[in-house]
Design a protein around this motif. Structure first.
Motif, PDB file in Angstrom:
ATOM      1  N   ARG B 399       0.847  -1.124  -0.012  1.00 46.48           N
ATOM      2  CA  ARG B 399      -0.029  -0.034  -0.207  1.00 46.48           C
ATOM      3  C   ARG B 399       0.886   1.234  -0.094  1.00 46.48           C
ATOM      4  O   ARG B 399       0.415   2.212  -0.443  1.00 46.48           O
ATOM      5  N   GLU B 404      -1.071   4.536  -1.348  1.00 44.54           N
ATOM      6  CA  GLU B 404      -2.140   4.631  -0.354  1.00 44.54           C
ATOM      7  C   GLU B 404      -1.974   4.928   0.818  1.00 44.54           C
ATOM      8  O   GLU B 404      -2.726   5.254   1.604  1.00 44.54           O
ATOM      9  N   ASP B 425      -7.398  -3.284   6.194  1.00 45.06           N
ATOM     10  CA  ASP B 425      -8.501  -2.429   5.691  1.00 45.06           C
ATOM     11  C   ASP B 425      -9.421  -1.769   6.848  1.00 45.06           C
ATOM     12  O   ASP B 425      -9.631  -0.344   6.585  1.00 45.06           O
ATOM     13  N   GLU B 426      -9.777  -2.636   7.761  1.00 43.50           N
ATOM     14  CA  GLU B 426     -10.585  -1.922   8.848  1.00 43.50           C
ATOM     15  C   GLU B 426      -9.855  -1.093   9.650  1.00 43.50           C
ATOM     16  O   GLU B 426     -10.495   0.173   9.958  1.00 43.50           O
ATOM     17  N   GLU B 429      -9.742   2.057   7.741  1.00 39.14           N
ATOM     18  CA  GLU B 429     -11.065   2.810   7.671  1.00 39.14           C
ATOM     19  C   GLU B 429     -11.379   3.437   9.068  1.00 39.14           C
ATOM     20  O   GLU B 429     -11.668   4.527   9.212  1.00 39.14           O
ATOM     21  N   ALA B 434      -6.554   6.907   5.261  1.00 39.38           N
ATOM     22  CA  ALA B 434      -6.249   6.643   3.748  1.00 39.38           C
ATOM     23  C   ALA B 434      -5.519   7.900   3.342  1.00 39.38           C
ATOM     24  O   ALA B 434      -5.956   8.950   3.938  1.00 39.38           O
TER      25      ALA B 434
END
Ligand SMILES: [Zn+2]
Lengths: 99, 498
Positions: B399, B404, B425-426, B429, B434
């Protein structure tokens, strides 16, 4: 000078767990001395270029493949034992020390 | 009345420890050393015996070729010379763990001798000289009945299971090990641990210390600082974990120091290590019973491994740990200092696995020696037990490579992973991590920075494009570090016409 002393014979007897009386030691020690002297004659004829040998056959590397063959059953294995217990050889306590 | 043991610091202040290690390795052959009986661990008693391993009259042993092959491989891996010709010998003694009243072993003609190996402790490499590695057979297992503790003292009799009798063993003996006194115990542990890894890599043993397939006896003696005379040594048996190797050696050093300091003599004896209490106790003194009257085994012919066979086996050896370290350092382009940090931090294996997943060595090192090493330190865990592995490091770095995440955000992702906040990802988030690479959001921030810093814009316009760096800093601050720095630079340069 004997090639094996009475003390050495007594020591060997102890290692081999053979109980010898004083009379037996008196008798056996000189006999062993004679036997060793007799065997010792071999080294008199062995020249420097003759290596000591431990085997009569001049062969090496006799090996087998790493494969299993059938074992004895526990009953067969223990059949010659003077005593058995829990499928194990029962032996008297021999040395008063840790293994 | 003197203390029974010294503090280790006090002992090491006055005495230099001298160690010798004897390691017994049970080979993982299918059949025993001299017969075709199986070698399963934990089989019902006396179900794996035959006339040969029971020592019945007339039975003749034949050497297991794979055991010899394993012995040669172990010897080669320990940089030993391999005997061109060697024999087995009978080690005679009377104890019911061998039904033959002797153990078939090797005496003055070991199959492998004069070797060396290396271990690394606290970044230092220690060379350990190997005296010999020889072939022999394991003994049966005795259970003592009637004694209060299951020990032979007070026992009325013993029961013997010969399943283990005849399983191939290799005994590996070091020369004396003299290293910095405060490192001695750690070097001993590192050596046994290194042997385990080596034997596993060679695939010659299961190396299960808990099942007794790797057993260590530690010889320890002390010499007064500055003296050249070796002290009397003890041989501590039953040391059956890496940790207990270090503990048992340390204990013997402190015990012998106390004995010597009080004017006493260390007895040459076998001692027993007790895992539960952390002490050694006196076994037996050397005695008549140690006169084993070795002589060449007349029932076996000599083993004379051809040089071709030895070289064939040498070609199958896995890369030696020291060679591998040198190769990896070269491949990764690390400096000596960087490599030392990697070894020191026990990060070699994690980095190898991370690089295998496609991460650059520099990035892998950065995470394993940075964020993750810090977390391991704080929690007192090994890197390997952190719960964050090479796959996580690879996913996070991918990433970063895609733009990212940047390093600062990636650190927060690792923090979230270590705290068990869920998947990558969690965490991105829930923590809002991000990276902002959306042009309009970036251009808005750039406009704000230009408006707030007219003096900088002036400098850039007057022919000092390097001054634009201050604007990038301002934009990144505005975006709380979550801006894509490369993109910010690109957009800003376009805006300023540079
Ligand atoms: Zn057998």
């Amino acid at each position: 000078m004997p090639s094996i002393t009475r003390e050495e014979v007594a020591h060997l007897a102890r290692l081999a767990r053979i109980e010898l009386s004083d009379e037996e030691l008196d008798h056996l020690a000189p006999q062993l001395d004679q036997i060793i002297a007799l065997v010792g004659q071999v080294s008199e004829v062995a020249a420097d270029d003759i290596p000591p040998t431990s085997h009569a056959l001049p062969i090496t590397n006799v090996m087998r493949e790493d494969v299993n063959v059938p074992c004895l059953t526990p009953e067969q294995a223990l059949s010659g034992a003077p005593a058995a217990e829990e499928q194990r050889f029962r032996v008297p306590r021999i040395l008063d020390e840790e293994a | 009345m003197t203390a029974e043991v010294f503090a280790i610091e006090d002992a090491l202040a006055q005495y230099d420890p001298v160690l010798g290690l004897e390691v017994h390795v049970e080979l993982n052959t299918k059949s025993k050393m001299f017969c075709g009986c199986p070698t399963e661990f934990g089989a019902p008693p006396n179900t794996q015996t035959c006339p040969v391993c029971l020592g019945l009259p007339g039975a003749l042993p034949v050497v297991n070729a794979r055991a010899v092959e394993s012995a040669i491989k172990i010897g080669l891996a320990l940089n030993c010379e391999i005997a061109e010709w060697c024999r087995f010998a009978r080690k005679n003694y009377f104890y019911p763990d061998m039904p033959k009243n002797f153990q078939t072993s090797q005496y003055d003609e070991p199959i492998a001798f004069n070797g060396w190996t290396e271990v690394v402790v606290d970044g230092e490499t220690y060379r350990i000289e190997i005296e010999r590695a020889h072939m022999e057979e394991d003994t049966g297992k005795s259970t003592h009945v009637g004694g209060a503790t299951g020990r032979i003292h007070g026992a009325s009799h013993s029961l013997v299971d010969y399943n283990r009798a005849g399983i191939p063993l290799i005994e590996i003996v070091t020369k004396t090990i003299e290293v910095a006194p405060d490192k001695a115990a750690a070097v001993a542990r590192a050596y046994v641990s290194m042997l385990r890894d080596l034997l596993l890599a060679l695939d010659v043993s299961d190396v299960r210390m808990d099942q007794g397939s790797l057993r260590c006896d530690a010889n320890v003696s002390l010499k007064p600082r500055g003296s050249k005379v070796l002290g009397t040594r003890t041989e501590t048996k039953n040391v059956n974990s890496f940790r207990s190797v270090e503990r048992a050696v340390t204990y013997e050093i402190t015990r012998q120091a106390a004995v010597l300091a009080s004017g006493g003599k260390v007895l040459q004896e076998t001692r027993h290590w007790h895992e539960d209490t952390g002490v050694t106790t006196s076994g037996r003194e050397k005695s008549d019973a140690d006169d084993y009257r070795y002589f060449p085994e007349p029932d076996l012919v000599p083993v004379a491994p051809s040089r071709e066979w030895v070289e064939e086996l040498r070609a199958t050896l896995p890369e030696a740990p020291s060679t591998r370290r040198v190769r990896l350092q070269e491949e990764w382009g690390f400096t000596d200092l960087e490599m030392r940090d990697v070894i020191n931090g026990n990060a070699l294996e994690p980095i190898v696995k991370t690089v295998e997943l496609g991460v650059s060595p520099a990035a892998a090192k950065k995470w394993w020696l940075g964020e993750l090493a810090r977390a391991a330190n704080e929690s007192g865990k090994d890197l390997a037990d952190l719960g964050v592995g090479p796959v996580d490091v690879s996913n996070v770095q991918q990433r970063v490579d895609k733009g990212e995440l940047n390093d600062k955000l990636a650190r927060q992702v690792f923090d979230g992973l270590l705290k068990g906040e869920g998947s990558i990802d969690e965490i991105i988030e829930s923590r809002g991590l991000a990276l902002v690479s959306d042009d309009s959001a970036l251009i808005e921030a750039i406009d704000r920075a230009i408006a707030a810093n007219p003096d900088v814009v002036e400098k850039v316009n007057s022919g000092k494009p390097a001054a634009a760096g201050a604007l990038i800093g301002a934009v990144m601050k505005d975006l709380r570090g979550q801006g894509d720095a490369a993109k910010v630079r690109e957009l800003l340069n376009a805006k300023l016409g540079i």
